[in-house]
Motif scaffolding. Structure first.
Motif, mmCIF file in Angstrom:
data_model
loop_
_atom_site.group_PDB
_atom_site.id
_atom_site.type_symbol
_atom_site.label_atom_id
_atom_site.label_comp_id
_atom_site.label_asym_id
_atom_site.label_seq_id
_atom_site.Cartn_x
_atom_site.Cartn_y
_atom_site.Cartn_z
ATOM 1 N N GLN A 83 0.828 -1.200 0.000
ATOM 2 C CA GLN A 83 0.000 0.000 0.000
ATOM 3 C C GLN A 83 0.871 1.263 0.000
ATOM 4 O O GLN A 83 0.605 2.214 -0.743
ATOM 5 C CB GLN A 83 -0.931 -0.001 1.200
ATOM 6 C CG GLN A 83 -1.939 1.120 1.174
ATOM 7 C CD GLN A 83 -2.983 0.960 2.269
ATOM 8 O OE1 GLN A 83 -2.741 0.289 3.269
ATOM 9 N NE2 GLN A 83 -4.120 1.560 2.070
ATOM 10 N N LEU A 86 2.544 1.553 -3.489
ATOM 11 C CA LEU A 86 1.568 1.927 -4.520
ATOM 12 C C LEU A 86 1.104 3.364 -4.372
ATOM 13 O O LEU A 86 0.936 4.075 -5.369
ATOM 14 C CB LEU A 86 0.381 0.967 -4.503
ATOM 15 C CG LEU A 86 0.694 -0.440 -4.999
ATOM 16 C CD1 LEU A 86 -0.471 -1.372 -4.732
ATOM 17 C CD2 LEU A 86 1.047 -0.422 -6.490
ATOM 18 N N LEU A 87 0.910 3.822 -3.150
ATOM 19 C CA LEU A 87 0.521 5.208 -2.926
ATOM 20 C C LEU A 87 1.595 6.151 -3.465
ATOM 21 O O LEU A 87 1.291 7.108 -4.187
ATOM 22 C CB LEU A 87 0.280 5.455 -1.432
ATOM 23 C CG LEU A 87 -0.180 6.855 -1.054
ATOM 24 C CD1 LEU A 87 -1.533 7.171 -1.674
ATOM 25 C CD2 LEU A 87 -0.254 6.991 0.453
ATOM 26 N N LEU A 89 3.920 5.459 -5.728
ATOM 27 C CA LEU A 89 4.004 5.327 -7.188
ATOM 28 C C LEU A 89 2.865 6.085 -7.884
ATOM 29 O O LEU A 89 3.075 6.716 -8.913
ATOM 30 C CB LEU A 89 3.983 3.855 -7.586
ATOM 31 C CG LEU A 89 5.279 3.093 -7.307
ATOM 32 C CD1 LEU A 89 5.032 1.586 -7.331
ATOM 33 C CD2 LEU A 89 6.358 3.489 -8.304
ATOM 34 N N ASN A 90 1.687 6.032 -7.319
ATOM 35 C CA ASN A 90 0.551 6.726 -7.923
ATOM 36 C C ASN A 90 0.629 8.236 -7.761
ATOM 37 O O ASN A 90 0.006 8.969 -8.529
ATOM 38 C CB ASN A 90 -0.770 6.189 -7.356
ATOM 39 C CG ASN A 90 -1.148 4.883 -7.993
ATOM 40 O OD1 ASN A 90 -1.066 4.714 -9.198
ATOM 41 N ND2 ASN A 90 -1.543 3.928 -7.178
ATOM 42 N N GLN A 91 1.388 8.707 -6.795
ATOM 43 C CA GLN A 91 1.545 10.146 -6.580
ATOM 44 C C GLN A 91 2.805 10.697 -7.254
ATOM 45 O O GLN A 91 3.037 11.898 -7.230
ATOM 46 C CB GLN A 91 1.589 10.458 -5.087
ATOM 47 C CG GLN A 91 0.283 10.201 -4.395
ATOM 48 C CD GLN A 91 0.362 10.417 -2.892
ATOM 49 O OE1 GLN A 91 1.439 10.500 -2.302
ATOM 50 N NE2 GLN A 91 -0.790 10.499 -2.262
ATOM 51 N N THR A 100 3.490 4.209 -16.036
ATOM 52 C CA THR A 100 2.150 4.271 -15.431
ATOM 53 C C THR A 100 1.397 2.967 -15.679
ATOM 54 O O THR A 100 0.712 2.459 -14.789
ATOM 55 C CB THR A 100 1.372 5.472 -15.990
ATOM 56 O OG1 THR A 100 2.116 6.669 -15.701
ATOM 57 C CG2 THR A 100 -0.002 5.579 -15.375
ATOM 58 N N ARG A 101 1.560 2.397 -16.858
ATOM 59 C CA ARG A 101 0.924 1.107 -17.171
ATOM 60 C C ARG A 101 1.478 0.014 -16.255
ATOM 61 O O ARG A 101 0.728 -0.810 -15.726
ATOM 62 C CB ARG A 101 1.157 0.735 -18.644
ATOM 63 C CG ARG A 101 0.485 -0.567 -19.063
ATOM 64 C CD ARG A 101 0.949 -1.024 -20.445
ATOM 65 N NE ARG A 101 2.364 -1.310 -20.504
ATOM 66 C CZ ARG A 101 2.956 -2.408 -20.002
ATOM 67 N NH1 ARG A 101 2.238 -3.322 -19.388
ATOM 68 N NH2 ARG A 101 4.257 -2.599 -20.123
ATOM 69 N N VAL A 103 2.698 0.391 -13.294
ATOM 70 C CA VAL A 103 2.167 0.624 -11.940
ATOM 71 C C VAL A 103 0.749 0.068 -11.848
ATOM 72 O O VAL A 103 0.390 -0.591 -10.863
ATOM 73 C CB VAL A 103 2.215 2.120 -11.571
ATOM 74 C CG1 VAL A 103 1.457 2.394 -10.273
ATOM 75 C CG2 VAL A 103 3.660 2.610 -11.461
ATOM 76 N N ARG A 104 -0.070 0.290 -12.876
ATOM 77 C CA ARG A 104 -1.446 -0.241 -12.873
ATOM 78 C C ARG A 104 -1.445 -1.768 -12.831
ATOM 79 O O ARG A 104 -2.235 -2.378 -12.127
ATOM 80 C CB ARG A 104 -2.219 0.259 -14.094
ATOM 81 C CG ARG A 104 -2.794 1.639 -13.861
ATOM 82 C CD ARG A 104 -3.813 2.012 -14.925
ATOM 83 N NE ARG A 104 -3.414 3.303 -15.458
ATOM 84 C CZ ARG A 104 -2.959 3.530 -16.676
ATOM 85 N NH1 ARG A 104 -2.896 2.564 -17.561
ATOM 86 N NH2 ARG A 104 -2.592 4.728 -17.049
ATOM 87 N N GLU A 107 -0.647 -2.863 -9.383
ATOM 88 C CA GLU A 107 -1.814 -2.703 -8.504
ATOM 89 C C GLU A 107 -2.748 -3.903 -8.610
ATOM 90 O O GLU A 107 -3.245 -4.399 -7.594
ATOM 91 C CB GLU A 107 -2.590 -1.441 -8.853
ATOM 92 C CG GLU A 107 -1.970 -0.185 -8.337
ATOM 93 C CD GLU A 107 -2.796 1.028 -8.667
ATOM 94 O OE1 GLU A 107 -3.212 1.714 -7.718
ATOM 95 O OE2 GLU A 107 -3.021 1.303 -9.858
#
Length: 117
Positions: A83, A86-87, A89-91, A100-101, A103-104, A107
């Motif tokens: 978590q 991922l937080l 990476l998403n920020q 970005t792909r 990272v998705r 997830e």
């Protein structure tokens, strides 16, 4: 850091989370934010690879219960670490579409392993 974090650096930072003297512990969220800001895609790709290696076999298939992922220090919760990663990476600012792909996809793997995420 002069370079994007390697797997060894990730392991060292995670191991530091278990030290009894909290004054010397690296704040994981702050560290992730800093390396992502400094090294952008290269750091994100290395962090994704570090976590993905916990969930995928070398052939790209999800790990089964017969094969254990590389161990984290026993006092750390894998779902919490996922978590936090991922937080961050998403920020992360200014990641490429490819990163970005990735990272998705990470997830999705993390949610399959830890549905509470």
């Amino acid at each position: 850091l002069k370079e994007a974090p390697s797997e060894l650096v990730c392991r060292i930072v995670l191991a530091s989370q278990t030290l009894p003297n909290k004054e010397n512990v690296v704040n994981l969220s702050d560290w992730l934010g800093k390396v992502l800001a400094e090294h952008k895609d290269r750091a994100a790709e290395n962090l994704v690879h570090f976590l993905r290696s916990r969930f995928m076999s070398e052939t790209g298939q999800p790990l089964t219960t017969f094969r254990q992922p590389p161990p984290l220090p026993s006092s750390l919760d894998e779902a919490d670490i996922c978590q936090t990663f991922l937080l961050a990476l998403n920020q992360a600012p200014e990641l490429s579409q490819e990163t970005t792909r990735q990272v998705r996809e990470l997830e999705i793997l993390a949610q399959q392993r830890h549905p509470q995420l």
